[in-house]
Design a protein around this motif. Structure first.
Motif, mmCIF file in Angstrom:
data_model
loop_
_atom_site.group_PDB
_atom_site.id
_atom_site.type_symbol
_atom_site.label_atom_id
_atom_site.label_comp_id
_atom_site.label_asym_id
_atom_site.label_seq_id
_atom_site.Cartn_x
_atom_site.Cartn_y
_atom_site.Cartn_z
ATOM 1 N N ALA A 39 -1.980 9.680 5.357
ATOM 2 C CA ALA A 39 -2.315 10.242 4.050
ATOM 3 C C ALA A 39 -3.735 9.861 3.638
ATOM 4 O O ALA A 39 -4.473 10.685 3.081
ATOM 5 N N LEU A 40 -4.119 8.623 3.916
ATOM 6 C CA LEU A 40 -5.471 8.180 3.580
ATOM 7 C C LEU A 40 -6.511 8.962 4.376
ATOM 8 O O LEU A 40 -7.533 9.403 3.825
ATOM 9 N N ASN A 41 -6.259 9.165 5.661
ATOM 10 C CA ASN A 41 -7.179 9.953 6.483
ATOM 11 C C ASN A 41 -7.281 11.389 5.981
ATOM 12 O O ASN A 41 -8.367 11.974 5.946
ATOM 13 N N LYS A 42 -6.158 11.977 5.575
ATOM 14 C CA LYS A 42 -6.177 13.352 5.045
ATOM 15 C C LYS A 42 -6.983 13.411 3.751
ATOM 16 O O LYS A 42 -7.737 14.352 3.518
ATOM 17 N N GLU A 43 -6.821 12.399 2.906
ATOM 18 C CA GLU A 43 -7.570 12.361 1.646
ATOM 19 C C GLU A 43 -9.064 12.194 1.902
ATOM 20 O O GLU A 43 -9.894 12.833 1.238
ATOM 21 N N LEU A 44 -9.428 11.355 2.855
ATOM 22 C CA LEU A 44 -10.846 11.216 3.221
ATOM 23 C C LEU A 44 -11.408 12.539 3.722
ATOM 24 O O LEU A 44 -12.515 12.931 3.361
ATOM 25 N N VAL A 92 -11.064 6.074 8.447
ATOM 26 C CA VAL A 92 -10.920 4.818 7.715
ATOM 27 C C VAL A 92 -11.680 3.717 8.453
ATOM 28 O O VAL A 92 -12.364 2.897 7.836
ATOM 29 N N MET A 129 -0.038 4.367 0.112
ATOM 30 C CA MET A 129 -0.571 5.487 0.883
ATOM 31 C C MET A 129 -0.525 5.127 2.361
ATOM 32 O O MET A 129 -1.001 4.061 2.756
ATOM 33 N N THR A 130 0.047 5.997 3.164
ATOM 34 C CA THR A 130 0.084 5.742 4.602
ATOM 35 C C THR A 130 -1.302 5.977 5.186
ATOM 36 O O THR A 130 -2.159 6.605 4.552
ATOM 37 N N CYS A 131 -1.499 5.505 6.395
ATOM 38 C CA CYS A 131 -2.781 5.699 7.078
ATOM 39 C C CYS A 131 -3.075 7.192 7.248
ATOM 40 O O CYS A 131 -4.198 7.639 7.037
ATOM 41 N N PHE A 140 0.864 -1.179 0.000
ATOM 42 C CA PHE A 140 0.000 0.000 0.000
ATOM 43 C C PHE A 140 0.901 1.229 0.000
ATOM 44 O O PHE A 140 1.702 1.417 0.908
ATOM 45 N N CYS A 184 -11.910 14.898 0.787
ATOM 46 C CA CYS A 184 -13.082 14.530 -0.015
ATOM 47 C C CYS A 184 -14.387 14.862 0.694
ATOM 48 O O CYS A 184 -15.337 15.334 0.061
#
Length: 117
Positions: free
Chosen positions: A28-33, A47, A24-26, A22, A36
């Motif tokens: 980074a994923l939280n920031k992207e969520l 997440v 994307m780090t956790c 993966f 959005c």
């Protein structure tokens, strides 16, 4: 799920134990969520919230608590404790389906069965 992941990794060409699967780090994923949800004016989600949505959907689709627990890598008692509030309507659905099976209009062959008795 762990077995599915192992199978997936075994199909990746040249994957070594130090490679990232993966990218994307956790964080980074939280920031992207968050980005959005802000763009769409939806409430912020984590997440982990997606896990609850997934389990709720599986329950609503009628999958057994045993299968759901195995899918998320949890135990049946933990899933029941966490999601028991989603099952009350399932009891009534079960009763309705059983009653429909036994009703004369649902089975044209019932009169044939009655004549055998």
């Amino acid at each position: 799920m762990a077995e599915e992941f192992r199978t997936y990794c075994s199909r990746l060409y040249g994957l070594t134990p130090d490679d990232r699967v993966f990218y994307m780090t956790c964080t980074a994923l939280n920031k992207e969520l968050t980005r959005c949800t802000q763009l769409t004016y939806l409430p912020d989600i984590r997440v982990h919230d997606l896990r609850h949505s997934h389990v709720s959907l599986c329950i609503e689709l009628g999958y057994s608590v045993v299968l759901v627990a195995r899918r998320i890598g949890d135990t049946v008692p933990v899933v029941m404790r966490t999601y028991a509030h989603l099952y009350p309507n399932k009891q009534q659905e079960l009763v309705s389906k059983l009653e429909a099976i036994g009703s004369p209009s649902s089975n044209d062959d019932e009169s044939d069965l009655m004549s055998l008795g």
